[in-house]
Design a protein around this motif. Sequence first.
Motif, PDB file in Angstrom:
ATOM      1  N   ALA A  73       1.079  -0.988   0.188  1.00  0.00           N
ATOM      2  CA  ALA A  73      -0.175   0.235  -0.049  1.00  0.00           C
ATOM      3  C   ALA A  73       0.824   1.048   0.052  1.00  0.00           C
ATOM      4  O   ALA A  73       0.347   2.318  -0.931  1.00  0.00           O
ATOM      5  N   ALA A  74       2.028   1.636   0.864  1.00  0.00           N
ATOM      6  CA  ALA A  74       2.821   2.425   0.877  1.00  0.00           C
ATOM      7  C   ALA A  74       3.785   2.556  -0.376  1.00  0.00           C
ATOM      8  O   ALA A  74       3.568   3.823  -0.463  1.00  0.00           O
ATOM      9  N   GLU A  75       4.295   1.757  -1.619  1.00  0.00           N
ATOM     10  CA  GLU A  75       4.684   1.902  -2.339  1.00  0.00           C
ATOM     11  C   GLU A  75       3.596   2.503  -3.642  1.00  0.00           C
ATOM     12  O   GLU A  75       4.234   3.145  -4.526  1.00  0.00           O
ATOM     13  N   LEU A  76       1.890   1.379  -3.605  1.00  0.00           N
ATOM     14  CA  LEU A  76       1.866   2.227  -4.293  1.00  0.00           C
ATOM     15  C   LEU A  76       0.497   3.662  -3.972  1.00  0.00           C
ATOM     16  O   LEU A  76       0.663   4.590  -5.321  1.00  0.00           O
ATOM     17  N   ALA A  77       0.852   4.181  -2.776  1.00  0.00           N
ATOM     18  CA  ALA A  77       0.334   4.967  -2.745  1.00  0.00           C
ATOM     19  C   ALA A  77       1.679   6.184  -3.182  1.00  0.00           C
ATOM     20  O   ALA A  77       0.705   7.129  -4.324  1.00  0.00           O
ATOM     21  N   ALA A  78       1.916   6.103  -2.576  1.00  0.00           N
ATOM     22  CA  ALA A  78       3.773   7.151  -3.449  1.00  0.00           C
ATOM     23  C   ALA A  78       2.908   7.466  -4.869  1.00  0.00           C
ATOM     24  O   ALA A  78       3.963   8.141  -4.968  1.00  0.00           O
ATOM     25  N   SER A 118      -5.789  14.225  -6.206  1.00  0.00           N
ATOM     26  CA  SER A 118      -5.811  15.297  -5.423  1.00  0.00           C
ATOM     27  C   SER A 118      -5.276  15.139  -3.819  1.00  0.00           C
ATOM     28  O   SER A 118      -5.261  15.818  -2.932  1.00  0.00           O
ATOM     29  N   GLY A 119      -6.299  13.828  -4.206  1.00  0.00           N
ATOM     30  CA  GLY A 119      -6.226  13.336  -2.296  1.00  0.00           C
ATOM     31  C   GLY A 119      -6.694  11.511  -2.594  1.00  0.00           C
ATOM     32  O   GLY A 119      -6.639  11.182  -3.483  1.00  0.00           O
ATOM     33  N   LEU A 120      -5.719  11.159  -1.557  1.00  0.00           N
ATOM     34  CA  LEU A 120      -6.082   9.345  -1.534  1.00  0.00           C
ATOM     35  C   LEU A 120      -6.251   8.627  -0.094  1.00  0.00           C
ATOM     36  O   LEU A 120      -5.613   9.468   0.962  1.00  0.00           O
ATOM     37  N   ARG A 121      -6.996   8.107   0.246  1.00  0.00           N
ATOM     38  CA  ARG A 121      -7.035   7.430   1.237  1.00  0.00           C
ATOM     39  C   ARG A 121      -6.902   5.748   1.018  1.00  0.00           C
ATOM     40  O   ARG A 121      -6.586   5.226   0.013  1.00  0.00           O
ATOM     41  N   VAL A 122      -6.205   4.770   2.156  1.00  0.00           N
ATOM     42  CA  VAL A 122      -6.335   3.423   1.968  1.00  0.00           C
ATOM     43  C   VAL A 122      -6.905   2.869   2.798  1.00  0.00           C
ATOM     44  O   VAL A 122      -6.721   3.690   4.174  1.00  0.00           O
ATOM     45  N   GLU A 123      -7.371   2.259   2.465  1.00  0.00           N
ATOM     46  CA  GLU A 123      -8.480   1.204   3.190  1.00  0.00           C
ATOM     47  C   GLU A 123      -8.081  -0.593   3.691  1.00  0.00           C
ATOM     48  O   GLU A 123      -7.925  -0.560   2.853  1.00  0.00           O
TER      49      GLU A 123
END
Length: 215
Positions: free
Chosen positions: A174-179, A186-191
């Motif tokens: 999740a960390a690599e994909l979010a980066a 403009s914004g994202l969240r991980v669930e």
Amino acid sequence: MTPDHLSGIARYWDAAAAGFDDEPDHGLRDPATRAAWASRLAGWLPSGPWDVLDLGCGTGSLSALLAQVGHRVTGVDVSPQMIERARTKLADAGLPATFVVGDAADPPGDPVDVVLVRHLVWTLPDPRAALARWVGLLRPAGTLVLVEGRWATGDGDPYVTDAPPLPWGGGVTAAELAATVAPLVSGLRVELLGDDDALWGGPVTDERYALVARL
């Protein structure tokens, strides 16, 4: 990716199509599993109905859930056999949807409100280019939903002979994909999803999550 590589990948998934829905989270045959996915989709998608592009749609189980609540769904998959099963599944249920055989990494079509992608980026030789393409398909204020994970197996080797290597062949954290996605939106969240046994038909031990991004 060359046409020969795409053809090989299509053959691989064609061969998997007959048994694809045997996996609980693919076929959604159990009412509890189906309800769990329906609930998550309702939370990820803004109130609609919207034009939704379901990339790597497989046999259309998520497309069916989306169509049931009124979204206008187009599913894209490289496998003709998967697409045929998706068409049959939704037709048998009396649900409207459009299904197209095509490259989910570079899909055809007009801009949409929502791009939904589940368990696809691990198959791509250039997932970063695909992510940029998917974001580019979204209308203003559109939503990108990526259901992904870091699998317990997989080392980046291609699963089709002579295909390009896979940067995220074992999945992606999740960390690599979010980066990777953050500069595009403009914004994202991980669930986190790994502890929701109903989604998978039982407990899982690897990292699973949804990344929901908005323009």
